[in-house]
Design a protein around this motif. Structure first.
Motif, PDB file in Angstrom:
ATOM      1  N   ALA A 100     -33.441 -18.628 -34.535  1.00  0.00           N
ATOM      2  CA  ALA A 100     -32.680 -17.467 -35.007  1.00  0.00           C
ATOM      3  C   ALA A 100     -31.342 -17.905 -35.599  1.00  0.00           C
ATOM      4  O   ALA A 100     -30.907 -17.396 -36.650  1.00  0.00           O
ATOM      5  N   GLY A 101     -30.679 -18.865 -34.964  1.00  0.00           N
ATOM      6  CA  GLY A 101     -29.385 -19.338 -35.443  1.00  0.00           C
ATOM      7  C   GLY A 101     -29.450 -20.071 -36.763  1.00  0.00           C
ATOM      8  O   GLY A 101     -28.482 -20.076 -37.534  1.00  0.00           O
ATOM      9  N   HIS A 102     -30.581 -20.690 -37.056  1.00  0.00           N
ATOM     10  CA  HIS A 102     -30.769 -21.386 -38.330  1.00  0.00           C
ATOM     11  C   HIS A 102     -30.512 -20.428 -39.495  1.00  0.00           C
ATOM     12  O   HIS A 102     -29.889 -20.791 -40.492  1.00  0.00           O
ATOM     13  N   TRP A 103     -30.988 -19.182 -39.348  1.00  0.00           N
ATOM     14  CA  TRP A 103     -30.758 -18.166 -40.385  1.00  0.00           C
ATOM     15  C   TRP A 103     -29.265 -17.934 -40.591  1.00  0.00           C
ATOM     16  O   TRP A 103     -28.789 -17.829 -41.727  1.00  0.00           O
ATOM     17  N   LEU A 104     -28.520 -17.826 -39.516  1.00  0.00           N
ATOM     18  CA  LEU A 104     -27.095 -17.549 -39.594  1.00  0.00           C
ATOM     19  C   LEU A 104     -26.347 -18.706 -40.251  1.00  0.00           C
ATOM     20  O   LEU A 104     -25.468 -18.498 -41.088  1.00  0.00           O
ATOM     21  N   ALA A 125     -33.606 -19.609 -29.774  1.00  0.00           N
ATOM     22  CA  ALA A 125     -32.247 -19.309 -30.224  1.00  0.00           C
ATOM     23  C   ALA A 125     -31.868 -20.180 -31.422  1.00  0.00           C
ATOM     24  O   ALA A 125     -31.193 -19.718 -32.358  1.00  0.00           O
ATOM     25  N   THR A 126     -32.315 -21.428 -31.424  1.00  0.00           N
ATOM     26  CA  THR A 126     -32.085 -22.314 -32.568  1.00  0.00           C
ATOM     27  C   THR A 126     -32.746 -21.755 -33.819  1.00  0.00           C
ATOM     28  O   THR A 126     -32.155 -21.760 -34.906  1.00  0.00           O
ATOM     29  N   GLU A 136     -37.823 -11.956 -32.077  1.00  0.00           N
ATOM     30  CA  GLU A 136     -37.296 -10.939 -31.166  1.00  0.00           C
ATOM     31  C   GLU A 136     -37.543 -11.381 -29.731  1.00  0.00           C
ATOM     32  O   GLU A 136     -38.415 -12.206 -29.458  1.00  0.00           O
ATOM     33  N   GLN A 137     -36.800 -10.782 -28.810  1.00  0.00           N
ATOM     34  CA  GLN A 137     -36.952 -11.095 -27.391  1.00  0.00           C
ATOM     35  C   GLN A 137     -38.402 -10.926 -26.933  1.00  0.00           C
ATOM     36  O   GLN A 137     -38.909 -11.722 -26.163  1.00  0.00           O
ATOM     37  N   ARG A 138     -39.087  -9.921 -27.445  1.00  0.00           N
ATOM     38  CA  ARG A 138     -40.471  -9.662 -27.023  1.00  0.00           C
ATOM     39  C   ARG A 138     -41.433 -10.784 -27.414  1.00  0.00           C
ATOM     40  O   ARG A 138     -42.548 -10.858 -26.906  1.00  0.00           O
ATOM     41  N   ASP A 139     -41.020 -11.670 -28.303  1.00  0.00           N
ATOM     42  CA  ASP A 139     -41.849 -12.801 -28.719  1.00  0.00           C
ATOM     43  C   ASP A 139     -41.712 -13.999 -27.784  1.00  0.00           C
ATOM     44  O   ASP A 139     -42.462 -14.970 -27.911  1.00  0.00           O
ATOM     45  N   PHE A 140     -40.750 -13.945 -26.866  1.00  0.00           N
ATOM     46  CA  PHE A 140     -40.428 -15.139 -26.097  1.00  0.00           C
ATOM     47  C   PHE A 140     -41.583 -15.645 -25.236  1.00  0.00           C
ATOM     48  O   PHE A 140     -41.824 -16.860 -25.176  1.00  0.00           O
ATOM     49  N   ASP A 141     -42.318 -14.779 -24.570  1.00  0.00           N
ATOM     50  CA  ASP A 141     -43.375 -15.273 -23.676  1.00  0.00           C
ATOM     51  C   ASP A 141     -44.442 -16.068 -24.419  1.00  0.00           C
ATOM     52  O   ASP A 141     -44.844 -17.150 -23.977  1.00  0.00           O
TER      53      ASP A 141
END
Length: 180
Positions: free
Chosen positions: A54-58, A51-52, A18-23
């Motif tokens: 997350a995209g791996h799942w797709l 993003a890679t 999730e976005q909140r995990d980015f930092d």
């Protein structure tokens, strides 16, 4: 659209990034701790790496989860099934963020990911790739029952050891974790 499943273990939640995990993800990739997996990276490249993930799942229908403490939901690492272009075959990979090492999180989360590969995806084998200098990851592979099988030269990551995990038929407690 692929839905990323949530797995739970005794102490951990394996969930979608999730976005909140980015930092915390970017901090890991900015550190020397990421040297065995293509880092260090600046924030821009770390964003692309998230993003890679997350995209791996797709693209493949499986991937790596953010590993979070079950009590606090604080991200402590990333673990799961990884098989980008050029990989010899699907692998179980683990990365722990700063402060999460030495607690057994990588082993616990990797066992859940391996159970998912065997019990849900129906696979009968999986590997882990470990840089020869990464003694901590080699120790996790050994705790998981994986044995060094061969070697693999990656054009960007260099020389890697291939550890073969025991198949589902060889695992005493090989059953599924809790899939939500």
């Amino acid at each position: 659209m692929t839905t990323i499943p949530t797995l739970t273990t005794e102490r951990l939640i394996l969930r979608a990034p999730e976005q909140r995990d980015f930092d915390v993800f970017a901090a890991f990739y900015a550190s020397d701790r990421s040297r065995f997996i293509g880092g260090p990276l600046d924030r821009d490249r770390a964003w692309r790496q998230l993003a890679t993930e997350a995209g791996h799942w797709l693209l493949l229908g499986y991937g790596r989860w953010i590993v979070a403490d079950r009590d606090t939901d604080q991200a402590v690492g990333m673990v799961g099934i990884w098989n980008p272009e050029g990989w010899p075959e699907p692998e179980i990979g683990w990365d722990l963020f700063d402060g999460a090492e030495g607690k057994g999180y990588a082993t616990e989360a990797a066992e859940a990911a391996r159970s998912y590969a065997y019990d849900v995806l129906g696979w009968d084998t999986v590997i882990s790739l470990v840089a020869p200098q990464n003694t901590a990851s080699a120790a996790v592979a050994a705790r998981l029952g994986a044995a060094k099988e061969t070697e693999f030269d990656h054009p960007r990551l260099g020389h890697l050891h291939v550890y073969r995990h025991p198949g589902p038929q060889d695992l005493v407690n090989g059953g599924a974790e809790a899939y939500a």
